[in-house]
Design a protein around this motif. Structure first.
Motif, PDB file in Angstrom:
ATOM      1  N   THR B  43       0.826  -1.201   0.000  1.00 25.71           N
ATOM      2  CA  THR B  43       0.000   0.000   0.000  1.00 25.71           C
ATOM      3  C   THR B  43       0.860   1.250   0.000  1.00 25.71           C
ATOM      4  N   ASP B 158      -5.978  -0.560  -4.792  1.00 21.28           N
ATOM      5  CA  ASP B 158      -5.450  -1.129  -3.547  1.00 21.28           C
ATOM      6  C   ASP B 158      -6.439  -2.130  -2.959  1.00 21.28           C
ATOM      7  N   GLU B 159      -6.184  -3.388  -3.155  1.00 26.71           N
ATOM      8  CA  GLU B 159      -7.053  -4.469  -2.672  1.00 26.71           C
ATOM      9  C   GLU B 159      -8.532  -4.154  -2.898  1.00 26.71           C
TER      10      GLU B 159
HETATM   11 MG   LIG Z   1      -2.334  -2.533   2.203  1.00 27.18          MG
END
Ligand SMILES: [Mg+2]
Ligand SMILES: Nc1ncnc2c1ncn2[C@@H]1O[C@H](COP(=O)(O)OP(=O)(O)OP(=O)(O)O)[C@@H](O)[C@H]1O
Lengths: 265, 374
Positions: B43, B158-159
């Motif tokens: 991240t 991000d995810e």
């Molecule tokens: Mg992360």
């Protein structure tokens, strides 16, 4: 089992009714008392007296004006501060929260004397300016405004929304006006009404700084008359409830908005 | 030269260095995933590319220009967040139009673009809904549409699927890949799910401790892992301990059975080593191979139990003190062993690789540990 449930239900009703009575009996008796202005009959004569006194409207309008200034100054100062603290220095939150409790800890008398002493002499001779009164009101309303706004900010995922807007090219003004403030509507409304309610009834600062505000007027009426103060009490109660209903009404239909008053759900 | 390039990026928070000297190049139009365990810096790296974090040192180039100090609003990169981050006060249409309005796109073109985006995510009839009236999967679609509506130079995610349930996750990841291919947009995708990364990426960058272990296609990462960490992080791995008996011929003694490997064993003469074999590289030995073909190893284990994984069946065996997995395609003809049966398995000598002693192993989903037997 069935019986147990029924008993429990009866008990909840019992306590609810006790609670309602506790709340409404004084209100009802105040109301009835306010109707006894004329001997022997119930009448609205006390209300007529209240409305007939030119000082009622004058002092009310004065306080209304002060509350508008207080709300504007308070929001302009506190909203950006709360946003900044939430976004950039969340570690400072406990400090600000503690700070926001100060007006509860320091009595208004102390605040008033502090203001008078500090602003009595040139170059800061502001004692006769309404700006000083507004400044004092802003201090007193700080907890209500800050807590409402902070609750609003916490419940909207400020950081991620800000970043989403940034990644779409938005600058700070767009973020503030298009993203943050619209989602803060309920919080701003409740801050506004709480400030209004506080300022309208405020006594100490207005008396010590010698302004013809609504608070001192009510106190004065209460000292000299019998039925009119009861009428005034009912009127101000209705104003408060009117404000709360207005918050509910205006925040209706805001997606995800809950009614939050003073930071409480 | 890459479309997005990271040059020796380092990021520290206070005394904690979370990204170390990371360099990477992503080619235009490619889909690259950052894959790694929790806290490895995925991240943080993505946020530095987006501009939400500033690298402590190093440079980030987009189309050859150094953007390390450019604020996120002027990088023109689309971002999709794990928890959707839709504006709750705006309808789907207004959310998608947000970036276009900021960019002062003329009204007519803006409406056309929003319609186009709604069609792209198959949500033509949802334009007037508010985010809270949509399911998680729909919200994430809208977030994707909002990010690509402004035609960003690249898309960062991000995810984006981790808050969704399994079925939607698989469906939406294919949608993301299809849209990416259709638009040809350079994409960087963060995930800790290896299957997700394998299935949608052109390239995978396996991360560990703030650095990149290996960058390669899913095929390369799986079949020719560069480090033992990558080998153990991706897929399932059998670890077999033994002693080198003949370094020159690649012979290793595993619990009394001699096997061969094509790995270079020079310098390990007489030493303890670990060999790795994928479960799918094992098969049941044929009856007639007692003489052992030159390119195949045979070992005998004891059946413990059988696990059904859908299209495959995993035989759990004990070999000495170590557990071992063998994967076989599921079929009604399959003869299942009973606990305690001895199973003779074989694997090609080039399927077993050397894992040097002391080299790190990724713990999640790696090797064979006792709890995986359950
Ligand atoms: Mg992360
Ligand atoms: N703003 C910050 N301040 C201090 N430390 C941070 C900050 N952001 C991240 N970290 C630390 O940096 C490390 C890497 O975090 P990062 O979020 O990049 O990991 P990740 O690979 O995305 O993990 P996950 O899969 O759990 O999301 C973590 O140890 C985290 O605690």
């Amino acid at each position: 089992m069935k019986n147990g449930g029924a008993t429990r239900k009866a008990m909840s009703w019992f306590w609810l009714i006790i609670g309602l009575l506790y709340f409404f009996i004084p209100l009802l008796s105040t109301f009835l008392f306010s109707l006894k202005g004329k001997k022997g009959v119930l009448s609205f004569v006390a209300y007529q007296h209240v409305f007939a006194d030119p000082k009622f409207l004058q002092s009310f309008l004065f306080s209304l004006q002060m509350s508008v200034y207080t709300i504007i100054v308070g929001l302009v100062l506190i909203v950006p501060t709360a946003i900044l603290i939430n976004l950039k220095i969340p570690k400072a939150k406990p400090v600000i929260e503690l700070f926001s409790l100060m007006p509860f800890v320091i009595p208004p008398v102390v605040l008033a004397f502090g203001l008078i002493k500090f602003y009595a002499n040139p170059p800061l001779a502001l004692v006769s300016s309404p700006a000083l009164l507004v400044a004092g009101y802003v201090v007193i309303s700080f907890p209500y405004i800050y807590r409402s706004v902070d609750t609003g900010l916490t419940s909207m995922d400020l950081k991620v929304l800000t970043e989403a807007a940034q990644s779409l090219g938005a600058g700070w003004l767009s973020i503030l006006f298009k993203v943050i403030l619209p989602n803060l509507r309920t919080a701003l409304l409740s801050a506004t009404f709480l400030t209004f309610a506080t300022v309208i009834g405020e006594l100490t600062l207005a008396v010590l700084l010698a302004w013809p505000a609504f608070g001192p007027y009510m106190a004065h009426v209460g000292r000299d008359l019998a039925y009119e103060p009861a009428a005034l009490a009912i009127l101000s109660f209705m104003m408060t409830w009117g404000s709360i209903s207005l918050i509910q009404f205006l925040s209706r239909g805001i997606p995800g908005a809950k009614s939050e008053i003073g930071g409480l759900h | 030269m890459g479309f997005i390039e990271l040059h020796e990026i380092t990021k520290s928070f206070a005394n904690n260095t979370v990204v170390k000297n990371l360099s990477l190049s992503v080619e235009e139009g490619k889909f690259l995933s950052f894959l790694g365990g929790s806290g490895c810096g995925k991240t943080t790296t993505l946020r530095m590319i987006a501009g939400f974090e500033t690298p402590t040192s190093g440079r980030i180039l987009i189309e050859g220009k150094d953007v390390s100090r450019v604020p996120p609003a002027r990088r023109n990169l689309g971002m999709v967040f794990q928890n959707y981050a839709l504006f709750p006060n705006m309808t789907v249409r207004k959310n998608i139009a947000f970036g276009l309005k900021i960019a002062k796109v003329p009204a007519q073109e803006m409406h056309a673009r929003v319609d186009e985006m709604l069609a792209l995510i198959h949500m033509e009839n949802y334009g007037d809904r508010y985010p809270h009236q949509l399911s998680g999967g729909q919200q994430q679609r809208v977030a994707l549409a909002r990010a690509i509506a402004v035609r960003p130079k690249a898309l960062l995610l991000d995810e984006p699927l981790s808050a969704l349930d399994a079925k939607i996750r698989v469906q939406l990841r294919d949608d993301i890949r299809n849209i990416q291919q259709e638009l040809g947009i350079t994409t960087i995708y963060v995930t800790h799910d290896q299957e997700e990364a394998m299935s949608i990426s052109d390239q995978i960058a396996v991360m560990r401790n703030g650095g990149i272990e290996q960058v390669g296609t899913p095929f390369d990462i799986y079949n020719t892992p560069a480090t033992s960490y990558v080998a153990s992080f991706i897929g399932t791995l059998n670890l077999l301990e033994g002693y080198v008996v003949d370094a020159a011929l690649g012979k290793v003694d595993l619990n009394g059975t001699t096997v061969r490997t094509v790995s270079d064993l020079r310098g390990f003469e007489g030493k303890k080593i670990r060999l790795t074999v994928r479960p799918e590289a094992l098969s049941v030995a044929r009856q007639d191979d007692a003489g052992s073909a030159s390119d195949v190893n045979n070992i005998t284990g004891t059946a413990e139990r059988v696990k059904f994984l859908g299209s495959t069946v995993r035989f759990v065996m004990k070999f000495g003190e170590t557990y071992m997995f063998m994967d076989r395609f599921n079929s009604s003809q399959l003869v299942l062993p009973k606990k305690g049966d001895s199973i003779r398995v074989s694997f090609a000598i080039d399927a077993c690789r050397l894992l040097p002693e002391g080299d790190a192993i990724a713990m999640p989903g790696s090797g064979v540990s006792d709890e995986m037997i359950q």
